[in-house]
Structures are given as C-alpha cells and as structure tokens.
Scaffold this motif. Structure first.
Motif, PDB file in Angstrom:
ATOM      1  N   GLN A 158       0.820  -1.214   0.000  1.00 14.54           N
ATOM      2  CA  GLN A 158       0.000   0.000   0.000  1.00 14.54           C
ATOM      3  C   GLN A 158       0.852   1.260   0.000  1.00 14.54           C
ATOM      4  OE1 GLN A 158      -2.068   1.096   3.613  1.00 14.54           O
ATOM      5  NE2 GLN A 158      -3.933   1.585   2.484  1.00 14.54           N
ATOM      6  N   ASP A 161       2.340   1.599  -3.430  1.00 14.21           N
ATOM      7  CA  ASP A 161       1.355   1.351  -4.485  1.00 14.21           C
ATOM      8  C   ASP A 161       1.836   0.264  -5.439  1.00 14.21           C
ATOM      9  OD1 ASP A 161      -1.153   1.774  -5.540  1.00 14.21           O
ATOM     10  OD2 ASP A 161      -0.445   3.221  -7.023  1.00 14.21           O
ATOM     11  N   ILE A 437      -8.993  -2.658   2.512  1.00 13.73           N
ATOM     12  CA  ILE A 437      -8.459  -3.107   1.218  1.00 13.73           C
ATOM     13  C   ILE A 437      -9.039  -4.470   0.852  1.00 13.73           C
ATOM     14  CG2 ILE A 437      -6.388  -3.760  -0.049  1.00 13.73           C
ATOM     15  CD1 ILE A 437      -6.565  -0.794   0.426  1.00 13.73           C
ATOM     16  N   ASP A 452      -9.628  -0.088  -2.712  1.00 15.73           N
ATOM     17  CA  ASP A 452      -9.562   0.595  -1.422  1.00 15.73           C
ATOM     18  C   ASP A 452     -10.937   1.196  -1.147  1.00 15.73           C
ATOM     19  OD1 ASP A 452      -9.087   2.028   0.855  1.00 15.73           O
ATOM     20  OD2 ASP A 452      -7.321   3.079   0.093  1.00 15.73           O
TER      21      ASP A 452
END
Length: 464
Positions: A158, A161, A437, A452
């Motif tokens: 996360q 990314d 998520i 998300d």
C-alpha cells in the motif's frame, strides 16, 4: 472450457509470513555436473545410457508405501553452496566430444582460477527483484484462462502502491478453492510455513510452498490414491474411499489445531486431514449434497460451519460422527458461502445462488436475524473485514461489488454498490493487515483488482 476466463478463488498472505528472500528451484548438483560434462541427456525419459542396463523400476507398491509413511513434506529448494561446488572435475572419455567444453567448464565463477575478480552484482540484483519487504502482502490467485491453469502469487504494498505478479505455478487441473496453511511439519526449527492448499477438479489436494519459486510440483499431495494390481483405487475394508472420490470444492485450515485441514467435496464428504502424516484422519458421514463451503470456528477447534448445494447449513461437532448437527438451517437454492462473524461468534453469514445474504444466530436452528437481496443472481463471494467491525463485502454474478454494515443486532444495511467491469465476480477477500483493502477476482479484463473502500465516501462515513 475453451473460452473460460475466471478467478475461482484468491486469498491474502499476512505481512511477515513469507520469507524475505524466497528460495528458487535450481538444477540438482549432479544434474548440473552431468549437463556440463555432457555425460548424459537430461531430457532422456528412460534414463538409460548406452552400454549400461536401465535401472530396475521401483514397484508401485513400494512407492506408495514411501508416500504414505513420509510424515515430512519434501522441499524443492537446493543448497546454493552445493550448486557452486558442482564444477567440472573429470573430462569425457577419450575421443568423445563435449558440446559444452570450453563454454562452461565451471558451475560458478568462484571456482574458475582464471577469474580473479569476483562480481556478484547479478546475484544481488536478482535478490532485490524477488525481495519480499516487511510491509508487503502476498495475494495468491487461482486462475483459469482457457485451457491453462495457474496459481499466481502477487505482491501488494500500500505504501509504494506496488501490485505485480511475483511468481507463479503451473497447475495440472482446474483450480476450485484455496486455503492458507502456516504449519509445515518439514520445518524442524519452527514448524511454521507459508503453504497453500489447492483443491481442483480431480480428487486430490495439492499443497505448494509459496517460499519456493519455480517449483514444478507441489511439496505434497493429499488423497493421491495408490492403484491396486487391477488398476483401480484401493479402498478401506469397509469400502469407503481413502479421501475424496470427486472434486474438492472447499477447504479450511484449523488455526487452533494447526496440523488439521478440512476439505469438502462434490462427493458429499467432509474429510479431516492430518498434515503431519499427510493422510486422511477422519471422514464425516455424507452431508446429503455437495459440500460447497466450510469454515472452522475461531475458538472451538472441533466446530465446523458447512454449507451444502441442497440449501442446508450445518454446525458440526467433529468429535462425534454419529450425532446430528449441533444446529441446522434450510435455505432456498444452493449455498454459495458460509463464514463466521469473527466479531460476534454467535452469528454467521450465509449467501446463496439466488442472491440472498443472511445473518443467522448460530445458537438456534433455523433462526435468521436478517436477510437482504444482495445481488441479481448468485452471491459468489463474501468477506468480512478482519479489522473494521461490521464491514462486509459481497460479490455477485451481476458484476456488482456491494458493501454492507452489520449492526450488533445482526441487522444489515447496504452502504455502497459499484460495477467493477471484471465480468461476473467469483471471489473476494479483505486484506488481513489493512481493514479497507479488498482483492476481487472476476472473469473479464485483468481478472483481479485491488479496491480501497476508503475511496468511496459512503463507506468512509459509515465506518468513522
């Protein structure tokens, strides 16, 4: 299955479970030396060399006995130091031509006396490419693309990314269900591992080690039936199969008793497997229909929640094969998924192929706390956030992702819905480390996507 594309199941691997630098399958040192010396052909299936008799084949009964008695899983990783020591020591017989001589005289530059400056940049770069960071999650994705079947292992981060396929395994049969196993009897130090069980259209359960890249075969196969002299599968004296006799369609690992894995089959059976012995330990009586979905209780190590294709949901105490279920419910249509509400274990969540989403009271047979028409068509996926209380997601054949809130009373409220353009949705799971998520698997486009839920304003407002 020529045009079929789908993700029948997927799951997350929590942070810290995977090895930071996975092992890679390499040539066995003897095979490497054989290849360099040109003393044999690795592609020769017979293994016969000219002028020498072929080795006597091990009888099938002896092979079966070895498999049944082997209590530890075989690893596919090779000691790197041994590979580096596998250099050419002997020349070929006089007059014979070695095609690799002069090209690869040493298995490692470290063994070549003519190379005085050793550079390991390629090796270090390779390690960087496969490195699993402490804040990385893995996502295991079972894929069917036409007549090709794969288990793809993705990395999700996360913070950076990141989302990419790290490695994959080629499967022999169409995958149907996955389950993580963090128990490895082959690990003498901790007993823990990063394994995954995979049920397929055949009768077996294959277990793969996700910390080993490039593996061609699972480390162990459960339910592989040895053949008798007549070529038929052997049975126990009472006539029952030693495992499943049809497709394995559901799996659940017992976290309270880590050496136990439960499987449900199209043969209407539930089998409890002893992972330490790699064999069936207990077979429950037939449930009256295909066992589509199962899940162990979070605290009670003998209590199993099961859903069948005849619309029946049962809570089963596995200590007693003869007693009726602890509780039972009957729904219209086929049961697609059942899961426990881990925030309130007196509740469980049920979905059907008719689009129904239900919350049941697990203490009372046929007690339904709330119901909702979740999708047009089957509700093929359901997942409850492990971190955000009451945050529930469902995925349907109508291509819709729906977000729900479960109140303490069991009441259901739809918060948000969106079409993902992934075709029919077949699977979804919440990230175990990040409450909002989701990974969703479908049948079109890129097949799998990370969502998300905090990006949806309605979800953020409902769970603040």
């Amino acid at each position: 299955m020529e045009d079929l594309r789908m993700v029948p199941d997927l799951l997350w691997i929590a942070r810290g479970v995977a090895k930071s630098v996975p092992n890679k399958v390499k040539l066995d040192p003897a095979e490497l030396q054989q290849l360099i010396q040109g003393s044999g052909n690795l592609d020769d299936e017979s293994g016969e060399e000219e002028g020498e008799p072929m080795e006597e084949e091990t009888p099938a009964e002896e092979k079966s006995a070895e498999t049944d008695s082997d209590a530890k899983y075989r690893k596919h990783d090779i000691d790197d130091d041994k590979v580096e020591e596998a250099y050419l020591k002997d020349f070929d017989a006089e007059g014979e031509e070695n095609a690799m001589r002069g090209v690869a005289m040493y298995a490692s530059n470290k063994d070549d006396p003519y190379i005085t400056q050793q550079v390991d940049s390629d090796e270090e770069e390779e390690k960087d490419d496969i490195l699993i960071k402490p804040n990385d999650n893995l996502v295991a994705v079972a894929k069917v693309v036409k007549d090709e079947y794969n288990l793809d292992i993705y990395v999700y981060n996360q913070t950076n990314d990141d989302w990419y396929c790290h490695h994959h395994y080629i499967l022999e049969a169409p995958p149907l269900c996955l389950e993580t196993i963090q128990h490895d009897p082959g690990n003498d130090e901790t007993g823990k591992g990063n394994l995954i069980a995979l049920g397929t259209m055949d009768t077996k359960i294959n277990i793969w080690d996700l910390d080993v890249m490039n593996a061609c075969m699972p480390i162990v196969t459960l339910g592989e039936k040895p053949a008798s002299k007549e070529g038929k599968s052997r049975k126990k004296r009472d006539g029952s199969q030693q495992g499943h006799s049809d497709a394995v369609i559901s799996l659940s690992w017992n976290r309270n008793t880590p050496h136990v894995l439960a499987s449900g089959g199209a043969d209407q059976q539930i089998v409890l497997w002893d992972l330490d012995e790699a064999k069936a330990a207990q077979i429950l009586p037939p449930r009256g229909a295909e066992v589509q979905t199962i899940q162990w209780h979070a605290n009670e190590d003998t209590i199993l929640l099961a859903g069948m294709m005849n619309g029946t949901v049962q809570i089963i105490d596995c200590r007693d094969n003869e007693s009726p279920p602890v509780a039972e419910w009957k729904f219209g249509g086929q049961i697609e998924k059942v899961i426990w509400n881990h925030f309130d274990l007196q509740q469980a969540i049920v979905t059907t192929d008719e689009g129904l989403l239900s919350i049941i009271d697990t203490r009372k047979s046929n007690q339904v706390l709330s119901e909702a028409r979740a999708h047009e068509g089957g509700v093929s996926g359901v997942s409850l956030s492990l971190i955000t209380k009451g945050l529930l997601a469902t995925a349907g054949e109508d291509q819709m992702l729906c977000i729900w809130k479960i109140e303490d009373s069991g009441a259901l409220t739809k918060i948000h819905s969106t079409k993902l353009n992934l075709g029919e949705l077949h699977s979804l799971k919440f990230n175990p480390d990040i409450g909002s998520i989701l990974a969703v698997g479908g049948s079109a486009g890129e097949l799998v996507r990370i969502i998300d839920l905090n990006k949806f304003e309605a979800v953020g407002s409902a769970f603040t």
